[in-house]
Design a protein around this motif. Structure first.
Motif, mmCIF file in Angstrom:
data_model
loop_
_atom_site.group_PDB
_atom_site.id
_atom_site.type_symbol
_atom_site.label_atom_id
_atom_site.label_comp_id
_atom_site.label_asym_id
_atom_site.label_seq_id
_atom_site.Cartn_x
_atom_site.Cartn_y
_atom_site.Cartn_z
ATOM 1 N N ILE A 7 57.453 48.724 37.850
ATOM 2 C CA ILE A 7 57.407 49.567 38.939
ATOM 3 C C ILE A 7 55.878 49.920 39.046
ATOM 4 C CG2 ILE A 7 57.850 52.234 39.478
ATOM 5 C CD1 ILE A 7 60.712 51.821 38.649
ATOM 6 N N ASN A 8 54.983 49.929 38.143
ATOM 7 C CA ASN A 8 53.640 50.399 38.331
ATOM 8 C C ASN A 8 52.744 49.356 37.825
ATOM 9 O OD1 ASN A 8 51.145 51.849 37.352
ATOM 10 N ND2 ASN A 8 52.271 53.581 38.187
ATOM 11 N N TYR A 14 57.526 44.471 31.243
ATOM 12 C CA TYR A 14 58.503 44.212 32.312
ATOM 13 C C TYR A 14 59.766 44.608 32.012
ATOM 14 C CZ TYR A 14 55.552 41.015 34.696
ATOM 15 O OH TYR A 14 54.295 40.486 35.615
ATOM 16 N N VAL A 15 61.084 44.990 32.661
ATOM 17 C CA VAL A 15 62.130 45.417 32.395
ATOM 18 C C VAL A 15 63.021 44.607 32.853
ATOM 19 C CG1 VAL A 15 63.921 47.260 32.627
ATOM 20 C CG2 VAL A 15 61.533 47.922 32.465
ATOM 21 N N PHE A 59 56.786 52.231 33.728
ATOM 22 C CA PHE A 59 57.353 52.929 35.137
ATOM 23 C C PHE A 59 56.134 53.948 34.733
ATOM 24 C CE2 PHE A 59 62.138 52.817 33.824
ATOM 25 C CZ PHE A 59 61.974 51.353 34.199
ATOM 26 N N GLY A 60 54.750 53.503 34.573
ATOM 27 C CA GLY A 60 53.567 54.311 34.767
ATOM 28 C C GLY A 60 53.325 55.318 33.829
#
Length: 98
Positions: A7-8, A14-15, A59-60
Motif C-alpha cells: 500500500i505504501n 508485500y501482503v 501499510f506505512g
C-alpha cells in the motif's frame, strides 16, 4: 506480482492477496522466488532483505522489528518478527481502576 500488494512505498513487506502453495514461484522485483511452504492470504513476504533489528513496515506503519535476517521473498511472521508494542498499563492496573 499479481498475488502481492504493497500500500505504501515505504513498506518492506508485500501482503499476499491470495494463497500460494509450496514450490510456487513468485516474481518479486524481477527476482523469481520459490515459496517453500503453503501460505494463506494476508501473510507477509519480504519485499527486500531486512536486517536484524530493522523495522518491518506494512501499510506505512512500523509493525515490529526483525529478530533475524530476513531474505527477499521470505515469509515474515512470528518466527522472525517481534512486536515493538509497549502497553501503557498492565492487565492488573486496568482492572484495579474500576
Amino acid at each position: 506480482m499479481e498475488k502481492l500488494y504493497k500500500i505504501n512505498d515505504d513498506d518492506n513487506v508485500y501482503v499476499l492477496k491470495e494463497p500460494v502453495v509450496s514450490g510456487e514461484i513468485i516474481e518479486i522485483n524481477g527476482n523469481p522466488i520459490k515459496i517453500p511452504y503453503d501460505l494463506g492470504r494476508g501473510h507477509k513476504i519480504a519485499a527486500c532483505n531486512i536486517q536484524i533489528g530493522e523495522k518491518v513496515i506494512k501499510f506505512g506503519m512500523k509493525i515490529g522489528s526483525a529478530t533475524k535476517k530476513i531474505q527477499l521473498g521470505e515469509h515474515v511472521h512470528l518466527h522472525n518478527l517481534k512486536s515493538d508494542y509497549l502497553p501503557t498499563y498492565s492487565k492488573d492496573e486496568r482492572f484495579d481502576n474500576k
